[in-house]
Design a protein around this motif. Sequence first.
Motif, PDB file in Angstrom:
ATOM      1  N   ALA A 143      -4.719  -0.664   5.710  1.00  0.00           N
ATOM      2  CA  ALA A 143      -5.165  -1.496   4.871  1.00  0.00           C
ATOM      3  C   ALA A 143      -3.780  -2.030   4.078  1.00  0.00           C
ATOM      4  O   ALA A 143      -2.739  -1.795   4.174  1.00  0.00           O
ATOM      5  CB  ALA A 143      -5.844  -0.691   3.754  1.00  0.00           C
ATOM      6  N   SER A 144      -4.044  -3.195   3.016  1.00  0.00           N
ATOM      7  CA  SER A 144      -3.115  -3.861   2.461  1.00  0.00           C
ATOM      8  C   SER A 144      -2.651  -2.821   1.086  1.00  0.00           C
ATOM      9  O   SER A 144      -3.162  -1.964   0.627  1.00  0.00           O
ATOM     10  CB  SER A 144      -3.813  -5.215   1.863  1.00  0.00           C
ATOM     11  OG  SER A 144      -4.870  -4.848   1.196  1.00  0.00           O
ATOM     12  N   HIS A 145      -1.454  -3.404   0.775  1.00  0.00           N
ATOM     13  CA  HIS A 145      -0.796  -2.625  -0.364  1.00  0.00           C
ATOM     14  C   HIS A 145      -0.347  -3.790  -1.388  1.00  0.00           C
ATOM     15  O   HIS A 145       0.139  -4.801  -1.256  1.00  0.00           O
ATOM     16  CB  HIS A 145       0.608  -1.970  -0.025  1.00  0.00           C
ATOM     17  CG  HIS A 145       1.464  -1.411  -1.075  1.00  0.00           C
ATOM     18  ND1 HIS A 145       1.019  -0.372  -1.755  1.00  0.00           N
ATOM     19  CD2 HIS A 145       2.279  -1.798  -1.765  1.00  0.00           C
ATOM     20  CE1 HIS A 145       1.878  -0.168  -2.807  1.00  0.00           C
ATOM     21  NE2 HIS A 145       2.692  -1.024  -2.880  1.00  0.00           N
ATOM     22  N   VAL A 146      -0.787  -3.398  -2.558  1.00  0.00           N
ATOM     23  CA  VAL A 146      -0.303  -4.365  -3.706  1.00  0.00           C
ATOM     24  C   VAL A 146       0.584  -3.700  -4.760  1.00  0.00           C
ATOM     25  O   VAL A 146       0.398  -2.302  -4.893  1.00  0.00           O
ATOM     26  CB  VAL A 146      -1.347  -4.950  -4.334  1.00  0.00           C
ATOM     27  CG1 VAL A 146      -2.056  -6.203  -3.512  1.00  0.00           C
ATOM     28  CG2 VAL A 146      -2.292  -3.948  -5.052  1.00  0.00           C
ATOM     29  N   VAL A 147       1.825  -4.162  -5.418  1.00  0.00           N
ATOM     30  CA  VAL A 147       2.591  -3.437  -6.104  1.00  0.00           C
ATOM     31  C   VAL A 147       1.611  -3.149  -7.436  1.00  0.00           C
ATOM     32  O   VAL A 147       1.594  -1.974  -7.962  1.00  0.00           O
ATOM     33  CB  VAL A 147       3.822  -4.306  -6.503  1.00  0.00           C
ATOM     34  CG1 VAL A 147       4.560  -3.513  -7.458  1.00  0.00           C
ATOM     35  CG2 VAL A 147       4.574  -4.568  -5.129  1.00  0.00           C
ATOM     36  N   SER A 148       0.855  -4.041  -7.925  1.00  0.00           N
ATOM     37  CA  SER A 148       0.299  -3.874  -9.345  1.00  0.00           C
ATOM     38  C   SER A 148      -1.192  -4.007  -8.985  1.00  0.00           C
ATOM     39  O   SER A 148      -1.539  -5.221  -8.525  1.00  0.00           O
ATOM     40  CB  SER A 148       0.601  -5.041 -10.120  1.00  0.00           C
ATOM     41  OG  SER A 148      -0.053  -4.921 -11.562  1.00  0.00           O
ATOM     42  N   GLY A 149      -2.048  -2.965  -9.432  1.00  0.00           N
ATOM     43  CA  GLY A 149      -3.379  -3.261  -9.270  1.00  0.00           C
ATOM     44  C   GLY A 149      -3.978  -2.361  -8.181  1.00  0.00           C
ATOM     45  O   GLY A 149      -3.416  -1.791  -7.591  1.00  0.00           O
ATOM     46  N   TYR A 150      -5.154  -2.523  -8.005  1.00  0.00           N
ATOM     47  CA  TYR A 150      -6.029  -1.469  -7.302  1.00  0.00           C
ATOM     48  C   TYR A 150      -7.030  -2.482  -6.205  1.00  0.00           C
ATOM     49  O   TYR A 150      -8.022  -2.666  -6.480  1.00  0.00           O
ATOM     50  CB  TYR A 150      -6.899  -0.428  -7.885  1.00  0.00           C
ATOM     51  CG  TYR A 150      -6.100   0.224  -8.854  1.00  0.00           C
ATOM     52  CD1 TYR A 150      -5.388   1.272  -8.303  1.00  0.00           C
ATOM     53  CD2 TYR A 150      -5.588   0.039 -10.372  1.00  0.00           C
ATOM     54  CE1 TYR A 150      -4.449   1.976  -9.051  1.00  0.00           C
ATOM     55  CE2 TYR A 150      -4.737   0.686 -11.036  1.00  0.00           C
ATOM     56  CZ  TYR A 150      -4.117   1.772 -10.277  1.00  0.00           C
ATOM     57  OH  TYR A 150      -3.406   2.646 -11.212  1.00  0.00           O
ATOM     58  N   VAL A 151      -6.500  -2.576  -4.867  1.00  0.00           N
ATOM     59  CA  VAL A 151      -7.182  -2.958  -3.781  1.00  0.00           C
ATOM     60  C   VAL A 151      -6.537  -2.311  -2.589  1.00  0.00           C
ATOM     61  O   VAL A 151      -5.490  -1.769  -2.648  1.00  0.00           O
ATOM     62  CB  VAL A 151      -7.337  -4.396  -3.753  1.00  0.00           C
ATOM     63  CG1 VAL A 151      -7.742  -5.394  -4.692  1.00  0.00           C
ATOM     64  CG2 VAL A 151      -5.861  -5.031  -3.107  1.00  0.00           C
TER      65      VAL A 151
END
Lengths: 362, 362
Positions: free
Chosen positions: B26-34
Motif C-alpha cells: 500500500a502507500s506510505h505518507v510521512v505525515s498522517g494516516y492512510v
Amino acid sequence: MTNTGQSDLVVPPSPDGPPTRVLSIASHVVSGYVGNTVATFVMQLLGLEVCSLNTVQFSNHTGYGKWTGTKIPSTEIDALYEGLKNNELADFDMLATGYVPGAEGLEAVGRIAKDLKESGGGESGTRFFWVLDPVMGDSGKLYVSETVIPIYKGLLPLADLITPNQYEVEWLTGIKLTSPADVSNALSKFHADFKTPHIIISSVQSLVNKNEYVCFGSSMTTTGKPRAFSIAVPMLQGPFVGTGDMFASLLVSRFRHAAADAGLLETPNWMSSDSVIATELPLARAAEMVLASMDKVLKKTGIERDKKVKSLDEGDHGNNAQLKRARYMRAAELRLVSCVEEIRSPVVKYTAKEFKNGVLQA
Amino acid sequence: MTNTGQSDLVVPPSPDGPPTRVLSIASHVVSGYVGNTVATFVMQLLGLEVCSLNTVQFSNHTGYGKWTGTKIPSTEIDALYEGLKNNELADFDMLATGYVPGAEGLEAVGRIAKDLKESGGGESGTRFFWVLDPVMGDSGKLYVSETVIPIYKGLLPLADLITPNQYEVEWLTGIKLTSPADVSNALSKFHADFKTPHIIISSVQSLVNKNEYVCFGSSMTTTGKPRAFSIAVPMLQGPFVGTGDMFASLLVSRFRHAAADAGLLETPNWMSSDSVIATELPLARAAEMVLASMDKVLKKTGIERDKKVKSLDEGDHGNNAQLKRARYMRAAELRLVSCVEEIRSPVVKYTAKEFKNGVLQA
C-alpha cells in the motif's frame, strides 16, 4: 491518582506520555526490524505521533548479504520536508535521526534540523528537541564513508541528545574507551567541544565485569560540566540486529515522558537545574525504563532465535552460503510485535548509579 | 483458562492471535494516516508480523490538495519482491493489498499474488490467504484510471476476501445498491461470477434508517451460495479519512484470529463447513470485533477533530485557500496512537444478524 507511599500500590503511569509529534528520518526495510521499522512501532506504542521519512526502501537489511530496493536521493529528502512545510505539517516537537546513507543525505538532514531548530517547536508549545543517533559503524567496522564523519561533527552542536555506541564515541572524540576514566573523559569532551546537552552511550563492554555491559549517560550543568551516571546490565548472548535503533527510539519516547514529568519541556534543551544530581536526572529515569524494555525484548528474541538456530544447525543448506547466511540473519530479527506490553509497561530492574571522577560504583 | 459460562467472568482472548506473516502492499505518507501508515500499526498491534511494501512515499495524503514525493515504478515492486524471495523471506501467510497507483503497479501486485498462491503459504503451514481491498473510488468519485477496473476484475478470482465499499461494489458488479435486495444480489454475484469466498461491504448508507450504516458480509457455501449477515452501526458524523484502510487492516487481523479459533487455517480459503450459519461465521465474529474498534477510534477522532475544527472556524486563514484546506484535512486525521487499547481489546457492541433473501432484520 495519588502515590500512597507504598511502592507496591503505586499506579503505573500511562504509557502514552504528553502529546508529541516526531519526525523520524531513517531507513525502511520490507522484511525485518532495523531503522524506521523498529523506531516507528516503538515510538507509536509509547504514544508519539510518528512521521516516518524513509531514506531507503530495501527488501531486507544489508546484513543478509543480498538485498533489493533503492536509496532515495537527497533532493527527495528535501522535497518531502518542503511538502510538509507547505501544508504546515512540519511543526514537530522532536526530530529523531538514524542511519542516513551518504554525505549528501546527511547534509539534507542537517538542513531540516536547522530549520526545525529555528522554527522552535510544535503545536504543543514545547521546545524543539533533536535526538541524533550518529550511525557510523559498530564493533570496529565503519559502515559509512569517512567523508560523513566531519559532517556529523558539524551537526553535533545542533543536537540535544546523542546516542553513539562505543565505536562511534571513539571516532567522534578521538578517545579510545579502555577504562572508566576514558568514558568519563569522552563525556566531558562531548559537553565541552560540541556543547551536547545530553549523551547516552548505549553499551560499553564492561571494563570491570565481563558478564555485563554498562550504559553511561550525562546531562551537563549550566557550566558545561558532566552529571554522569552508569547502569550495569547483564550481558545477553548475541547476535542481535537493530538493538541500536530500538535503544534510540525507546529513549526518544522515555526521555520525552521523563522531561514532561519533571516539567522541563519548555526549558531550553530540557535541561534540569544544577541542583539535580546525576541519579535523579530525567535522562537517568528514561534510561532505566529503556533498559528494562530492552532486557525483556532481547530475552524473548534470544530464546526464539536460539530455537531457530538449533534447527538451522541441524538442517541442510546445500552449498548455498548466501541462503545459509540469510537464514541465520532472519533467526536473529527482533521479536517486536509480541512485546507490546514489554515496551509499554516494563518494570525497572537495573538502576542508575552516580559515575563520578571516572570511578564505576559496584 | 475456561469459559465459566458467566459472561462477566470470561477471560478476554489474547489480542495477539496465531503466528502470522503478512505482506502489506500500500502507500506510505510521512505525515498522517492512510494506506500502510494505518495498516502497519493496526496489524502489528494485533500481533501480525507485517512486511510493508510501500508503493509511494508522499509527504501527506492527496486530499490535502498539495503534496510531494514519488510513486515507485512497478519494476521496483517486482524487484523488492524478488529480493524477498532470494532470501526466502517471501513465505507469507497472508497478503493484504490496498491502493496501488496505476495499471502497471496493479499488474505487479497480481504477479505477486499469483506467485504466493502457488507457493501455498507460510512457515506456520497454514493456507495462504489474500485480502484484496479493491481501492478504486468512493462517494461517486473514481480515483483510479478506468483501465484499472478490468485488471481488478481479473484479479478477483485469486482473492480470498474482498472489502469493497458501496461505490466499488457498483463498479465491479454493475449493480446499483438502492435496496437491501440489491446488496443481496451483489453478494451472490461476487460468489457466482468471481468465486470470491468471502466478501465484506464495509459500509452501506442504511436503506432503512438514516442514522445508521450497515456492514454486510458473506462467506459462500460449497455450492457457491451466500451465507450473508448484516451489522447495523450508528452513523458517526464525518468527515473521516483512512477509514477504509483501518477497516481492512483490522479485518485482516481479526479474520485471521477468528479462523484460527475455528480451526480453519489449514482449510482452503478458510471456509467454514456448510452447517455453520451466517451469524456463526468466523467472518461475522471478525466483523463484530472490527466494528467495535472502529466505533471507538472514530468517536475519539470525531471529538478531537470537532474541537480543532471549532478553533479553525474561528481562526483567520487569510486568502490562502490551500492552507485552509490543509488545516481542515489535518484536523480529520485518524487518532490511532492514542487508541492502542481500543484496537487491541475492544468490547463488541453491535452484533451480526442473518441477512437472507434481501430482507434486513430490525
